[in-house]
Design a protein around this motif. Structure first.
Motif, PDB file in Angstrom:
ATOM      1  N   ASP A 152       0.823  -1.215   0.000  1.00  0.00           N
ATOM      2  CA  ASP A 152       0.000   0.000   0.000  1.00  0.00           C
ATOM      3  C   ASP A 152       0.857   1.265   0.000  1.00  0.00           C
ATOM      4  OD1 ASP A 152      -2.272  -1.445  -0.044  1.00  0.00           O
ATOM      5  OD2 ASP A 152      -2.772  -1.215   2.088  1.00  0.00           O
ATOM      6  N   LEU A 153       1.945   1.267   0.764  1.00  0.00           N
ATOM      7  CA  LEU A 153       2.748   2.485   0.854  1.00  0.00           C
ATOM      8  C   LEU A 153       3.482   2.756  -0.471  1.00  0.00           C
ATOM      9  CD1 LEU A 153       3.570   4.886   2.548  1.00  0.00           C
ATOM     10  CD2 LEU A 153       5.449   3.542   3.514  1.00  0.00           C
ATOM     11  N   LEU A 154       3.935   1.683  -1.115  1.00  0.00           N
ATOM     12  CA  LEU A 154       4.585   1.863  -2.422  1.00  0.00           C
ATOM     13  C   LEU A 154       3.580   2.425  -3.436  1.00  0.00           C
ATOM     14  CD1 LEU A 154       7.154   1.579  -4.087  1.00  0.00           C
ATOM     15  CD2 LEU A 154       6.520  -0.792  -4.587  1.00  0.00           C
ATOM     16  N   ARG A 155       2.368   1.861  -3.384  1.00  0.00           N
ATOM     17  CA  ARG A 155       1.311   2.375  -4.279  1.00  0.00           C
ATOM     18  C   ARG A 155       0.972   3.825  -3.952  1.00  0.00           C
ATOM     19  NH1 ARG A 155      -1.975  -2.294  -3.531  1.00  0.00           N
ATOM     20  NH2 ARG A 155      -1.373  -3.835  -5.087  1.00  0.00           N
ATOM     21  N   LEU A 156       0.938   4.129  -2.657  1.00  0.00           N
ATOM     22  CA  LEU A 156       0.596   5.496  -2.235  1.00  0.00           C
ATOM     23  C   LEU A 156       1.627   6.501  -2.770  1.00  0.00           C
ATOM     24  CD1 LEU A 156      -1.184   7.440  -0.512  1.00  0.00           C
ATOM     25  CD2 LEU A 156       0.416   7.032   1.366  1.00  0.00           C
ATOM     26  N   HIS A 157       2.903   6.169  -2.615  1.00  0.00           N
ATOM     27  CA  HIS A 157       3.947   7.074  -3.125  1.00  0.00           C
ATOM     28  C   HIS A 157       3.808   7.292  -4.634  1.00  0.00           C
ATOM     29  CE1 HIS A 157       7.012   6.383   0.402  1.00  0.00           C
ATOM     30  NE2 HIS A 157       5.910   6.999   0.789  1.00  0.00           N
ATOM     31  N   THR A 158       3.533   6.209  -5.347  1.00  0.00           N
ATOM     32  CA  THR A 158       3.383   6.318  -6.800  1.00  0.00           C
ATOM     33  C   THR A 158       2.180   7.202  -7.136  1.00  0.00           C
ATOM     34  OG1 THR A 158       4.285   4.077  -6.914  1.00  0.00           O
ATOM     35  CG2 THR A 158       3.323   4.965  -8.926  1.00  0.00           C
ATOM     36  N   GLN A 159       1.097   7.002  -6.380  1.00  0.00           N
ATOM     37  CA  GLN A 159      -0.101   7.814  -6.605  1.00  0.00           C
ATOM     38  C   GLN A 159       0.159   9.281  -6.257  1.00  0.00           C
ATOM     39  OE1 GLN A 159      -2.957   6.843  -8.146  1.00  0.00           O
ATOM     40  NE2 GLN A 159      -3.329   9.048  -8.130  1.00  0.00           N
ATOM     41  N   GLN A 160       0.899   9.513  -5.194  1.00  0.00           N
ATOM     42  CA  GLN A 160       1.217  10.900  -4.816  1.00  0.00           C
ATOM     43  C   GLN A 160       2.001  11.591  -5.931  1.00  0.00           C
ATOM     44  OE1 GLN A 160       3.268  10.256  -1.098  1.00  0.00           O
ATOM     45  NE2 GLN A 160       1.440  10.690   0.144  1.00  0.00           N
ATOM     46  N   ALA A 161       2.980  10.862  -6.491  1.00  0.00           N
ATOM     47  CA  ALA A 161       3.764  11.426  -7.591  1.00  0.00           C
ATOM     48  C   ALA A 161       2.850  11.763  -8.769  1.00  0.00           C
ATOM     49  CB  ALA A 161       4.857  10.454  -8.018  1.00  0.00           C
ATOM     50  N   LEU A 162       1.940  10.851  -9.072  1.00  0.00           N
ATOM     51  CA  LEU A 162       0.966  11.094 -10.149  1.00  0.00           C
ATOM     52  C   LEU A 162       0.120  12.324  -9.845  1.00  0.00           C
ATOM     53  CD1 LEU A 162      -0.371   7.582 -11.169  1.00  0.00           C
ATOM     54  CD2 LEU A 162       0.415   9.378 -12.737  1.00  0.00           C
ATOM     55  N   ASP A 163      -0.271  12.458  -8.595  1.00  0.00           N
ATOM     56  CA  ASP A 163      -1.102  13.601  -8.207  1.00  0.00           C
ATOM     57  C   ASP A 163      -0.356  14.926  -8.376  1.00  0.00           C
ATOM     58  OD1 ASP A 163      -3.117  11.867  -7.634  1.00  0.00           O
ATOM     59  OD2 ASP A 163      -2.802  11.864  -5.466  1.00  0.00           O
ATOM     60  N   TYR A 164       0.967  14.859  -8.286  1.00  0.00           N
ATOM     61  CA  TYR A 164       1.774  16.061  -8.539  1.00  0.00           C
ATOM     62  C   TYR A 164       2.067  16.231 -10.036  1.00  0.00           C
ATOM     63  CZ  TYR A 164       2.857  16.383  -3.508  1.00  0.00           C
ATOM     64  OH  TYR A 164       2.780  16.510  -2.141  1.00  0.00           O
ATOM     65  N   ASP A 165       1.452  15.411 -10.872  1.00  0.00           N
ATOM     66  CA  ASP A 165       1.646  15.440 -12.331  1.00  0.00           C
ATOM     67  C   ASP A 165       3.049  15.023 -12.742  1.00  0.00           C
ATOM     68  OD1 ASP A 165      -0.990  16.392 -12.675  1.00  0.00           O
ATOM     69  OD2 ASP A 165      -0.322  18.440 -12.336  1.00  0.00           O
ATOM     70  N   ALA A 166       3.672  14.150 -11.953  1.00  0.00           N
ATOM     71  CA  ALA A 166       5.003  13.654 -12.307  1.00  0.00           C
ATOM     72  C   ALA A 166       4.913  12.691 -13.481  1.00  0.00           C
ATOM     73  CB  ALA A 166       5.632  12.962 -11.107  1.00  0.00           C
ATOM     74  N   PHE A 167       6.036  12.475 -14.146  1.00  0.00           N
ATOM     75  CA  PHE A 167       6.051  11.574 -15.308  1.00  0.00           C
ATOM     76  C   PHE A 167       7.362  10.795 -15.402  1.00  0.00           C
ATOM     77  CE2 PHE A 167       7.242  15.870 -16.323  1.00  0.00           C
ATOM     78  CZ  PHE A 167       8.483  15.721 -16.928  1.00  0.00           C
TER      79      PHE A 167
END
Lengths: 256, 256
Positions: free
Chosen positions: A196-211
């Motif tokens: 869950d935490l790995l997924r959360l970090h990935t989602q957070q990056a996505l939420d910041y519009d990271a690529f």
């Protein structure tokens, strides 16, 4: 002769720069005293990310910031954002091999080229080592920084297979973890909390519009500011009101 | 308080750096006295390329180099190498709009965002303005630098259509060309010589394994060294044995 003139001019310019920085001290007193929160989203299978990681660690004592290390899954991010690996373009791949070696020298990071980067990126993937980092950050957060470095060493210096338990174990030992801590972190790889935490970090990056990796997010001003790559440090410094002193702030050389 | 300590430390570091550069003067005397040939392959429809162009122009008097300006056709290069425009990835396009503005400030180049970059890149293309540059370089080479800048202003500051003869004419006048010179250069757009030279530059870039704009090729050591982008200047300096003093060597600030 022209060379000597130019060097003399350089000296004069550097002196002038020193004065400018002296003037900046006045500006600094006007700054809010609160620390700038900076999140580093990183996947250890990205070689350029290693440079950004080391630079930010070195600046922890020079910049007024709280650095949060957030391992994430680049493959998942790339899939969501539709980016492709630069190494799929032959000329880019060729350039990268040269650029990485030059950057390793510039950043003073012991990165070496590896035998089969395609196998690393498209074959092995980085799910297991990233989960190992996350599990360690949950159980023994004090080891996250040194373990990240040891895993980068494992893949981007020693060219070993960081999906194998023995390689993870060796990295753990090198980073100062005890065998008991390593075993517990390895058992924790498949726990829901780790996933869950790995997924959360990935989602957070996505939420910041990271690529891509590294993605650096600075919390300054009204909205979080995203910076991509290991080549935006002078601009990150500009945006957070800090001084960029090159890749080695404790050992400033000419290579700013 | 911590802030002031950090600034004081910064001052000490900068002083140390000045000493390092003084030591480098000794090294410089061991260097060959020949100038380093540096080729800049550029397409004026690439905004990041404008930064690289201005920086190299500014360093002409600081670095021991012969700078050769080589307009080329990025679209042809991209087609040959299989690269795609970053703006086709939504998060990259979004990032670029912010990154460009930050970079414009860092490099002190008056770039502004334009209304419809997709129309510029996929619609208009840059064949006509690039041929205008090439024709001018053949007929009036002394105007190539200022005309390049004027064309960048036309598209990346004033958002005008640089495929239109009146826009080319205005840029020509702003760059110091006479109406007679502009008319002759415009007539020269479709001459075989113009077409051939633009193709030659593009082919040369390909021969250096380039894949984008700007491509900077430094002739130092045994084989030409390719550098891509506007963010590799500290590393270019490292490779050619020169000193990087930030984007404005005549006006050194903290933003190295």
């Amino acid at each position: 002769m022209a060379n000597i003139t130019r060097r003399t001019q350089t000296m004069a310019n550097i002196t002038r720069r020193t004065q400018t920085i002296a003037n900046m001290r006045t500006m600094a007193t006007n700054k809010m005293t609160g620390k700038t929160k900076i999140e580093l989203f990183y996947d250890i299978f990205s070689p350029y990310t290693w440079f950004a990681f080391e630079v930010l660690i070195r600046y922890k004592k020079h910049w007024n910031m709280d650095l949060e290390l957030k391992p994430f899954l680049l493959a998942a991010l790339s899939k969501s954002t539709g980016t492709t690996a630069p190494m799929l373009v032959p000329n880019k791949a060729l350039y990268m091999t040269k650029d990485l070696i030059r950057c390793a020298q510039y950043f003073n990071v012991p990165l070496k080229l590896i035998e089969d980067p395609a196998e690393l990126i498209f074959g092995k993937g980085s799910l297991i080592p990233n989960r190992f980092l996350i599990a360690t950050s949950l159980l023994y957060p004090q080891h996250l920084e040194s373990l990240s470095r040891a895993l980068w060493m494992a893949v981007w210096n020693k060219d070993t297979d960081f999906t194998q338990p023995e390689v993870l174990t060796t990295a753990g030992l090198e980073s100062g973890m005890s065998m008991q801590e390593i075993e517990r972190a390895l058992q924790h790889l498949t726990h829901q909390e780790t996933k869950d935490l790995l997924r959360l970090h990935t989602q957070q990056a996505l939420d910041y519009d990271a690529f891509g990796s590294p993605s650096i997010v600075a919390h300054v001003g009204e909205e979080p500011k995203l910076f991509f790559g290991s080549d935006r440090f002078p601009i990150l410094a500009q945006e957070i009101g800090e001084v960029w002193m090159g890749p080695e702030p404790d050992n400033i050389k000419h290579k700013l």
